[in-house]
Design a protein around this motif. Sequence first.
Motif, PDB file in Angstrom:
ATOM      1  N   ALA A   1       0.745  -1.221  -0.048  1.00  0.00           N
ATOM      2  CA  ALA A   1       0.166  -0.054   0.078  1.00  0.00           C
ATOM      3  C   ALA A   1       0.885   1.370  -0.038  1.00  0.00           C
ATOM      4  O   ALA A   1       1.757   1.128   0.569  1.00  0.00           O
ATOM      5  CB  ALA A   1      -0.846  -0.044   1.295  1.00  0.00           C
ATOM      6  N   PHE A   2       0.327   2.266  -0.694  1.00  0.00           N
ATOM      7  CA  PHE A   2       0.844   3.427  -0.674  1.00  0.00           C
ATOM      8  C   PHE A   2       0.242   4.628  -0.321  1.00  0.00           C
ATOM      9  O   PHE A   2      -0.601   4.924  -0.998  1.00  0.00           O
ATOM     10  CB  PHE A   2       1.600   3.676  -2.119  1.00  0.00           C
ATOM     11  N   ILE A   3       0.455   5.207   0.860  1.00  0.00           N
ATOM     12  CA  ILE A   3      -0.107   6.320   1.355  1.00  0.00           C
ATOM     13  C   ILE A   3       0.588   7.697   1.015  1.00  0.00           C
ATOM     14  O   ILE A   3       1.663   7.914   1.216  1.00  0.00           O
ATOM     15  CB  ILE A   3      -0.171   6.123   2.754  1.00  0.00           C
ATOM     16  N   VAL A   4      -0.264   8.362   0.336  1.00  0.00           N
ATOM     17  CA  VAL A   4       0.212   9.777  -0.436  1.00  0.00           C
ATOM     18  C   VAL A   4      -0.592  10.952   0.107  1.00  0.00           C
ATOM     19  O   VAL A   4      -1.728  11.135   0.386  1.00  0.00           O
ATOM     20  CB  VAL A   4       0.118   9.765  -1.696  1.00  0.00           C
TER      21      VAL A   4
ATOM     22  N   GLY B   1      -4.257   9.945  -0.216  1.00  0.00           N
ATOM     23  CA  GLY B   1      -4.505   8.956  -1.409  1.00  0.00           C
ATOM     24  C   GLY B   1      -3.753   7.742  -1.032  1.00  0.00           C
ATOM     25  O   GLY B   1      -2.802   7.736  -0.139  1.00  0.00           O
ATOM     26  N   LEU B   2      -4.616   6.668  -1.273  1.00  0.00           N
ATOM     27  CA  LEU B   2      -4.223   5.362  -1.146  1.00  0.00           C
ATOM     28  C   LEU B   2      -4.263   4.590  -2.291  1.00  0.00           C
ATOM     29  O   LEU B   2      -5.313   4.544  -3.019  1.00  0.00           O
ATOM     30  CB  LEU B   2      -4.964   4.727  -0.158  1.00  0.00           C
ATOM     31  N   ARG B   3      -3.108   3.793  -2.737  1.00  0.00           N
ATOM     32  CA  ARG B   3      -3.080   2.762  -3.788  1.00  0.00           C
ATOM     33  C   ARG B   3      -2.438   1.404  -3.332  1.00  0.00           C
ATOM     34  O   ARG B   3      -1.846   1.445  -2.449  1.00  0.00           O
ATOM     35  CB  ARG B   3      -2.409   3.304  -5.112  1.00  0.00           C
ATOM     36  N   TRP B   4      -3.055   0.309  -4.089  1.00  0.00           N
ATOM     37  CA  TRP B   4      -2.489  -0.728  -3.930  1.00  0.00           C
ATOM     38  C   TRP B   4      -2.163  -1.673  -4.922  1.00  0.00           C
ATOM     39  O   TRP B   4      -2.570  -1.781  -5.801  1.00  0.00           O
ATOM     40  CB  TRP B   4      -3.753  -1.658  -3.210  1.00  0.00           C
TER      41      TRP B   4
END
Length: 287
Positions: free
Chosen positions: A48-51, A66-69
């Motif tokens: 997971a990438f928290i931006v 923002g959150l991407r997986w």
Amino acid sequence: MEIPVFIVDAFTNQAFKGNPAAVCLLPNALRDELYQKIAAEMNLSETAFIVKVKSADDFISGSRFGLRWFTPTNEVPLCGHATLASAAVLFYQKKNQNSVLVFETLSGELCVRLCEDSIIMDFPLHKPVPQDPAGVQGIIKATVGDLSVQDVHYCSVTKKLLIRLSDSCDRSLLTSLQPDSLNLLHSDSSGRVKGVIVTAKGAPTVQPGYDFFSRYFAPWNGIPEDPVTGSAHTVLAGYWSEKLDKKRMLAFQCSGRGGELGLELRDDGRVDISGHAVIILQGTLTL
């Protein structure tokens, strides 16, 4: 570039149980190819990438991120355990001051909140529809072999196929399943299925009172078996709520690591998924 990175065991209160996810904290967005390279390097079912959404925010006071997986092979539109892991990093490690956080994702806004010693995620509910078993017989055979199947459902939004074992099949038969990933991959070339849920009725009168059990296989996403899968429970919650006539359920995903999920269907057509998480590693990724 130095990126703080954490490994979190989600849907468990014990280290080395549940589902491990990597979580990276980013001040700014990266190139897409870099997200994928990092996820492949971490080699967990999800990274997971928290931006930060606003440059003036920080991970302590900010309430919206923002959150991407990413799996080791591709980006996914929804991931439960990596969302839980992300919230755990912000709440437990960064000591975020907010009781509710909002993640902007490919699945829309996802709210997470603290409730005593657990984290509750407000997720979309994905109710599956009945599927003619004859149309997916190859997948069924590759997944459960000759075990008796009671129900087959499909969710087009998540591209997940749900196979319910007959009530005569106990939990041990579900636990002992060992589908071959290559056979499963070759069993469907239509692109309709990206993951297979196998589920069985639980024993809610026997402590701790699980309403149903499940396992999840997704070799199409580079994941032979996902230990505990929040996104699969957006489908399972819709299915079992109707079958059991219950809005509040306790589920157990009986992979080798195992994990427990609390589920509550909401009046607004969504589902609250709750669980625990343990941060087991923190470090710095240097690029």
